[in-house]
Design a protein around this motif. Structure first.
Motif: not given
Length: 158
Positions: A143-148
């Protein structure tokens, strides 16, 4: 698919005589935590476990949520206290993979910055606000930047 529930601690006292780490919740903060736990329960948003900063105000908030959602005792991680969004991402990347839905109780500004970092959405998380983020990822380490994707947001003030 992983899901992360961000919870900002409930309203704490600003009275003198307390070091920041030991500030207790106000009565209104305890009431807000009970209310928001009820909101989550009503929407069926119930994490498997909660991980929290060990600061008194976050730990008490987490304990109220775990009690009202019938969850195990919250786990503490001292890295969450006063953490930047990058430190919080590191905490998330090290969450136990056997859990697909985890609640994280933290502090501002880091918790609001984390919401933006993970979703691209700019929202301030006032005290006791909650934000449910879903990920297409199957591994916390990825999980990292703007994955969600922001799936749910609410606060006692909404």
């Amino acid at each position: 698919m992983k899901k992360l529930l961000l919870i900002r601690h409930a309203k704490a006292t600003h009275e003198s005589g307390y070091i920041d780490f030991d500030r207790p919740l106000k009565q209104s903060g305890m009431q807000d935590a009970v209310f928001m736990a009820g909101v989550l329960k009503g929407h069926g948003i119930i994490p498997e476990i909660i991980v929290t900063s060990p600061a008194l105000r976050t730990l008490t908030t987490a304990q109220i949520f775990t009690e009202h959602l019938n969850l195990p005792t919250p786990n503490t991680d001292k890295k969450i206290y006063d953490a930047s969004e990058f430190t919080l991402v590191n905490v998330i990347n090290n969450l136990p993979n056997e859990n697909d839905f985890i609640g994280l109780v933290g502090h501002n500004p880091g918790i609001s910055q984390l919401l933006h970092y993970l979703t691209g959405q700019t929202r301030d998380l006032p005290t006791c606000a909650v934000a449910l983020i879903s990920f297409d990822n199957d591994d916390w380490r990825s999980i990292s930047s703007e994955d969600g994707h922001l799936e749910f947001y609410d606060s006692p003030k909404e």
